[in-house]
Scaffold this motif. Structure first.
Motif, PDB file in Angstrom:
ATOM      1  N   LYS A  55      42.789 -76.269 -40.271  1.00 40.29           N
ATOM      2  CA  LYS A  55      43.867 -77.131 -39.771  1.00 40.29           C
ATOM      3  C   LYS A  55      43.527 -78.572 -40.125  1.00 40.29           C
ATOM      4  O   LYS A  55      42.357 -78.943 -40.159  1.00 40.29           O
ATOM      5  N   PRO A  56      44.548 -79.398 -40.361  1.00 40.37           N
ATOM      6  CA  PRO A  56      44.260 -80.809 -40.614  1.00 40.37           C
ATOM      7  C   PRO A  56      43.785 -81.503 -39.334  1.00 40.37           C
ATOM      8  O   PRO A  56      44.107 -81.075 -38.223  1.00 40.37           O
ATOM      9  N   LEU A  57      43.030 -82.548 -39.523  1.00 40.16           N
ATOM     10  CA  LEU A  57      42.532 -83.382 -38.432  1.00 40.16           C
ATOM     11  C   LEU A  57      43.401 -84.623 -38.340  1.00 40.16           C
ATOM     12  O   LEU A  57      43.733 -85.231 -39.355  1.00 40.16           O
ATOM     13  N   MET A  58      43.774 -84.993 -37.122  1.00 40.01           N
ATOM     14  CA  MET A  58      44.511 -86.229 -36.882  1.00 40.01           C
ATOM     15  C   MET A  58      43.614 -87.116 -36.039  1.00 40.01           C
ATOM     16  O   MET A  58      43.218 -86.739 -34.941  1.00 40.01           O
ATOM     17  N   VAL A  59      43.252 -88.283 -36.583  1.00 41.30           N
ATOM     18  CA  VAL A  59      42.371 -89.220 -35.884  1.00 41.30           C
ATOM     19  C   VAL A  59      43.197 -90.424 -35.440  1.00 41.30           C
ATOM     20  O   VAL A  59      43.812 -91.096 -36.272  1.00 41.30           O
ATOM     21  N   ILE A  60      43.199 -90.667 -34.142  1.00 38.19           N
ATOM     22  CA  ILE A  60      43.922 -91.807 -33.580  1.00 38.19           C
ATOM     23  C   ILE A  60      42.893 -92.840 -33.137  1.00 38.19           C
ATOM     24  O   ILE A  60      42.087 -92.588 -32.252  1.00 38.19           O
ATOM     25  N   HIS A  61      42.908 -93.994 -33.775  1.00 41.68           N
ATOM     26  CA  HIS A  61      42.052 -95.121 -33.379  1.00 41.68           C
ATOM     27  C   HIS A  61      42.871 -96.014 -32.456  1.00 41.68           C
ATOM     28  O   HIS A  61      43.987 -96.410 -32.816  1.00 41.68           O
ATOM     29  N   HIS A  62      42.317 -96.339 -31.295  1.00 37.96           N
ATOM     30  CA  HIS A  62      43.048 -97.165 -30.334  1.00 37.96           C
ATOM     31  C   HIS A  62      42.072 -97.871 -29.405  1.00 37.96           C
ATOM     32  O   HIS A  62      40.868 -97.583 -29.418  1.00 37.96           O
ATOM     33  N   LEU A  63      42.602 -98.783 -28.618  1.00 37.14           N
ATOM     34  CA  LEU A  63      41.819 -99.471 -27.590  1.00 37.14           C
ATOM     35  C   LEU A  63      42.631 -99.503 -26.304  1.00 37.14           C
ATOM     36  O   LEU A  63      43.844 -99.708 -26.339  1.00 37.14           O
ATOM     37  N   ASP A  64      41.955 -99.328 -25.175  1.00 30.89           N
ATOM     38  CA  ASP A  64      42.642 -99.350 -23.879  1.00 30.89           C
ATOM     39  C   ASP A  64      43.326-100.675 -23.608  1.00 30.89           C
ATOM     40  O   ASP A  64      44.405-100.721 -23.046  1.00 30.89           O
ATOM     41  N   GLU A  65      42.671-101.773 -24.000  1.00 27.01           N
ATOM     42  CA  GLU A  65      43.216-103.088 -23.669  1.00 27.01           C
ATOM     43  C   GLU A  65      44.241-103.599 -24.679  1.00 27.01           C
ATOM     44  O   GLU A  65      44.782-104.687 -24.512  1.00 27.01           O
ATOM     45  N   CYS A  66      44.528-102.825 -25.710  1.00 27.95           N
ATOM     46  CA  CYS A  66      45.483-103.232 -26.747  1.00 27.95           C
ATOM     47  C   CYS A  66      46.907-102.842 -26.331  1.00 27.95           C
ATOM     48  O   CYS A  66      47.196-101.649 -26.155  1.00 27.95           O
ATOM     49  N   PRO A  67      47.806-103.809 -26.198  1.00 27.13           N
ATOM     50  CA  PRO A  67      49.183-103.473 -25.795  1.00 27.13           C
ATOM     51  C   PRO A  67      49.914-102.602 -26.823  1.00 27.13           C
ATOM     52  O   PRO A  67      50.746-101.775 -26.455  1.00 27.13           O
ATOM     53  N   HIS A  68      49.594-102.751 -28.109  1.00 26.55           N
ATOM     54  CA  HIS A  68      50.222-101.919 -29.145  1.00 26.55           C
ATOM     55  C   HIS A  68      49.754-100.469 -29.024  1.00 26.55           C
ATOM     56  O   HIS A  68      50.546 -99.537 -29.164  1.00 26.55           O
ATOM     57  N   SER A  69      48.449-100.289 -28.749  1.00 27.28           N
ATOM     58  CA  SER A  69      47.915 -98.942 -28.536  1.00 27.28           C
ATOM     59  C   SER A  69      48.556 -98.302 -27.308  1.00 27.28           C
ATOM     60  O   SER A  69      48.933 -97.120 -27.334  1.00 27.28           O
ATOM     61  N   GLN A  70      48.682 -99.059 -26.237  1.00 33.12           N
ATOM     62  CA  GLN A  70      49.276 -98.540 -25.004  1.00 33.12           C
ATOM     63  C   GLN A  70      50.729 -98.118 -25.214  1.00 33.12           C
ATOM     64  O   GLN A  70      51.160 -97.075 -24.728  1.00 33.12           O
ATOM     65  N   ALA A  71      51.480 -98.935 -25.939  1.00 35.00           N
ATOM     66  CA  ALA A  71      52.892 -98.622 -26.195  1.00 35.00           C
ATOM     67  C   ALA A  71      53.025 -97.362 -27.050  1.00 35.00           C
ATOM     68  O   ALA A  71      53.866 -96.496 -26.766  1.00 35.00           O
ATOM     69  N   LEU A  72      52.194 -97.235 -28.088  1.00 32.06           N
ATOM     70  CA  LEU A  72      52.239 -96.047 -28.934  1.00 32.06           C
ATOM     71  C   LEU A  72      51.816 -94.804 -28.148  1.00 32.06           C
ATOM     72  O   LEU A  72      52.432 -93.743 -28.272  1.00 32.06           O
ATOM     73  N   LYS A  73      50.787 -94.941 -27.338  1.00 34.42           N
ATOM     74  CA  LYS A  73      50.308 -93.821 -26.521  1.00 34.42           C
ATOM     75  C   LYS A  73      51.423 -93.290 -25.623  1.00 34.42           C
ATOM     76  O   LYS A  73      51.614 -92.075 -25.508  1.00 34.42           O
ATOM     77  N   LYS A  74      52.165 -94.179 -25.000  1.00 36.27           N
ATOM     78  CA  LYS A  74      53.239 -93.787 -24.088  1.00 36.27           C
ATOM     79  C   LYS A  74      54.306 -92.965 -24.819  1.00 36.27           C
ATOM     80  O   LYS A  74      54.737 -91.917 -24.342  1.00 36.27           O
ATOM     81  N   ILE A  75      54.707 -93.418 -25.993  1.00 35.50           N
ATOM     82  CA  ILE A  75      55.721 -92.699 -26.777  1.00 35.50           C
ATOM     83  C   ILE A  75      55.155 -91.383 -27.319  1.00 35.50           C
ATOM     84  O   ILE A  75      55.826 -90.352 -27.289  1.00 35.50           O
TER      85      ILE A  75
END
Length: 161
Positions: A55-75
């Motif tokens: 199976k392919p691997l999907m790697v999500i790089h993010h930070l808890d304090e990043c508002p862009h990461s938080q918005a993408l995570k929610k969606i």
């Protein structure tokens, strides 16, 4: 209290404790990206599982304090099609730190960034989002593009192997 009843109570308490620890670990690894998804803990584990499962691997790089990461995570967590594909068709890893593998940052270190790796352990640099200055970035309104790229990663997997 009767010794048998006490033993039953202790056994039930132990089973509930183990179940709650498993749930907590699952939620900790998801970090809010989807509690029903099976997340791997390390990049090395992810590579091994991608190779063995094909199976392919999907790697999500993010930070808890990043508002862009938080918005993408929610969606990401709210989109049923993305969640279904993530659960069924991918090895999933979300990272809040960089790995030693610079192939996971083909155009730089920024968050959020989503990279696909095929089972031959090749980083799929050709599967990118829509931004020329951050090729692997996705904004919340890009969830349709992300879903299409997930489908593309699955189809490429089957045609290339």
């Amino acid at each position: 209290m009767n010794p048998l009843a006490l033993l039953c109570v202790l056994l039930i308490a132990a089973v509930l404790d183990v179940a709650s620890m498993r749930t907590a670990k699952k939620q900790n690894l998801s970090r809010g990206w989807g509690d029903e998804i099976v997340w791997v803990q390390t990049y090395e584990e992810a590579l091994l599982k991608a190779r063995t499962s094909q199976k392919p691997l999907m790697v999500i790089h993010h930070l808890d304090e990043c508002p862009h990461s938080q918005a993408l995570k929610k969606i990401f967590a709210a989109d049923s099609a993305v969640q279904k594909m993530a659960q069924e068709d991918f090895i999933m890893l979300n990272l809040m730190h960089e790995t030693a593998d610079n192939n996971l940052a083909p155009d730089g270190h920024y968050v959020p960034r989503i990279i696909f790796v095929d089972p031959s352990l090749t980083v799929r640099a050709d599967i990118a989002g829509q931004y020329s200055n951050r090729l692997y970035a996705y904004e919340p309104e890009d969830v349709i593009i992300l879903a299409k790229n997930m489908v593309r990663a699955k189809k490429l997997l089957h045609t290339e192997l």
